[in-house]
Design an enzyme around this catalytic site. Structure first.
Site, short mmCIF file in Angstrom:
data_model
loop_
_atom_site.label_atom_id
_atom_site.label_comp_id
_atom_site.label_asym_id
_atom_site.label_seq_id
_atom_site.Cartn_x
_atom_site.Cartn_y
_atom_site.Cartn_z
N GLY A 114 50.73 31.74 47.21
CA GLY A 114 49.56 32.50 47.58
C GLY A 114 48.17 31.96 47.70
N GLY B 136 45.31 32.87 49.78
CA GLY B 136 44.52 34.10 49.39
C GLY B 136 43.31 33.96 48.65
N GLN B 137 42.66 35.06 48.16
CA GLN B 137 41.29 34.84 47.87
C GLN B 137 40.96 34.05 46.47
OE1 GLN B 137 39.50 38.50 46.27
NE2 GLN B 137 37.51 38.32 46.55
N ASP C 118 52.23 28.80 50.68
CA ASP C 118 51.73 30.22 51.22
C ASP C 118 52.63 30.36 52.60
OD1 ASP C 118 48.93 31.99 50.75
OD2 ASP C 118 50.16 32.36 52.31
N ARG D 1 50.99 31.16 55.21
CA ARG D 1 49.75 31.11 56.01
C ARG D 1 49.68 29.61 56.12
NH1 ARG D 1 46.17 35.67 53.12
NH2 ARG D 1 47.49 34.72 51.27
N ASP E 166 57.91 31.68 51.98
CA ASP E 166 57.88 32.83 51.79
C ASP E 166 58.58 33.29 50.32
OD1 ASP E 166 58.48 35.52 52.15
OD2 ASP E 166 59.47 35.41 54.09
N TYR F 102 51.00 49.15 44.34
CA TYR F 102 50.59 47.61 43.71
C TYR F 102 50.68 47.86 42.31
CZ TYR F 102 46.95 44.10 43.21
OH TYR F 102 46.48 42.90 42.53
N LYS G 126 52.73 45.17 39.83
CA LYS G 126 52.25 44.44 38.74
C LYS G 126 52.86 44.58 37.42
CE LYS G 126 49.77 41.78 41.35
NZ LYS G 126 49.65 40.24 41.47
N1 SER Z 1 41.43 43.87 43.75
C1 SER Z 1 42.77 44.28 43.77
C2 SER Z 1 42.93 45.32 44.87
O1 SER Z 1 41.99 46.01 45.25
C3 SER Z 1 43.26 44.96 42.57
O2 SER Z 1 43.56 44.07 41.72
O3 SER Z 1 43.96 45.72 45.22
#
Ligand code: SER
Length: 320
Positions: A7, A10-11, A31, A33, A49, A138, A142
């Site tokens: 990843g 990602g951010q 990634d 991407r 992937d 989500y 986790k």
């Molecule tokens: N920042 C994440 C989200 O908004 C939560 O870990 O999905």
């Protein structure tokens, strides 16, 4: 140290590549991407992937990292809309990466967990050992990631370490999480002078500025094993309401920030903790945030107002 980051586009990944590289670590970025603009030339970039278990084993075997930093995930708002993708990336993907570490003999794995592991109705601030009963997919994935990691620590000799991140704020475009309103307030506020937030003004969740989050990852990875009493840690920095955040941004930019709650995303926000108790991270590995709301707002706004070639958030860690 050689680090394989999943990843990586990602951010969090974009910032960690720079932070690891800046301190002399070898970065293997992975990634789906393509390579992100500005990634250091020295960082190898692999297409990966994580839903493909053989590809995870192959990459770990070929690159032989000292540690995997597993960030690849579908964020909360998107996960509710694309459940099948969230099962495959978040649940199966994490399982594949853990198994790949076992089979390739990778000794260390860092996992990005989240405040979303917690559900509603908990006394605040929420501590590490509060029940994890999330109401989002989500969050469920986790919790599974944390538990699978702890299983591998107990049974397969893996040094598994994880942080439950608050909503993270950086200048990168967020990836359809539910804490994105906080990032959009800054981005849209600076760029267009207005933003209509999809939450109520009294919404309160834990937030953190990205340089603090990046530093936390480095500090936990570096912490001596014998000083860690657990695998998974809450970390906290600030918990402003959306209204308090809007006021600070408006005061510095003149932006007009309004509120029009979206029921689905508001329900996710209302299910999360309002504040976290991070005493174990403070006691075990000396965690301390350096940015409060004002310090974050000052720096974020100045980054967003700077030309694109200016130093990226997180590339340069703040002075102690
Ligand atoms: N920042 C994440 C989200 O908004 C939560 O870990 O999905």
């Amino acid at each position: 140290m050689r680090l394989l980051i999943t990843g990586a586009a990602g951010q969090i990944g974009q910032e960690l590549i720079h932070a690891f590289h800046a301190r002399g670590d070898e970065v293997v970025a992975a990634d789906l991407r393509p390579r992100v603009a500005g990634a250091p030339d020295e960082a190898a970039w692999h297409t990966l992937d994580v839903t493909d278990s053989a590809a995870c084993v192959d990459l770990c075997t070929r690159t032989r990292p000292d540690a995997v930093v597993h960030l690849a995930a579908i964020l909360s708002a998107r996960a509710e809309e694309e459940r099948e993708t969230a099962y495959r990336v978040n649940e199966a993907g994490t399982r594949h990466v853990l198994e790949a570490c076992r089979r390739a003999g990778v000794p260390n794995l860092f996992f990005a967990s989240s405040i979303a592991v917690f559900g509603p109705g908990l006394p605040q601030p929420v501590g590490d050992d509060a029940p994890t009963r999330p109401t989002t997919l989500y969050g469920v994935t986790k919790v599974i990631g944390e538990m699978l990691g702890e299983y591998h620590a107990q049974h397969c000799g893996l040094d598994f370490r994880a942080i439950r991140f608050p909503g993270l704020i950086s200048d990168a475009e967020p990836g359809r999480g539910t804490s994105d309103y906080a990032v959009h307030m800054f981005r849209q506020g600076v760029r267009t002078g207005r933003y209509e937030a999809y939450c109520r003004p009294d919404t309160r969740i834990p937030l953190m500025y990205m340089p603090d989050a990046v530093r936390a990852v480095l500090e936990l990875i570096d912490a001596p094993k014998n000083e860690l009493r657990r695998c998974v840690y809450n970390i906290a920095a600030m918990s402003p309401t959306a209204q308090e955040l809007a006021i600070v941004i408006a005061a510095r930019t003149g932006a007009k920030i309004t509120f029009k709650p979206d029921p689905a995303r508001q329900a996710i926000l209302d299910s999360w903790p309002q504040s976290l108790d991070d005493r174990h991270a403070r006691e075990d590995w000396g965690w301390r945030p350096r940015y409060d709301l004002d310090a974050m707002a000052k720096e974020m706004i100045s980054h967003l107002q700077s030309p694109p070639e200016a130093i990226r958030v997180g590339a340069k860690l703040p002075a102690a």
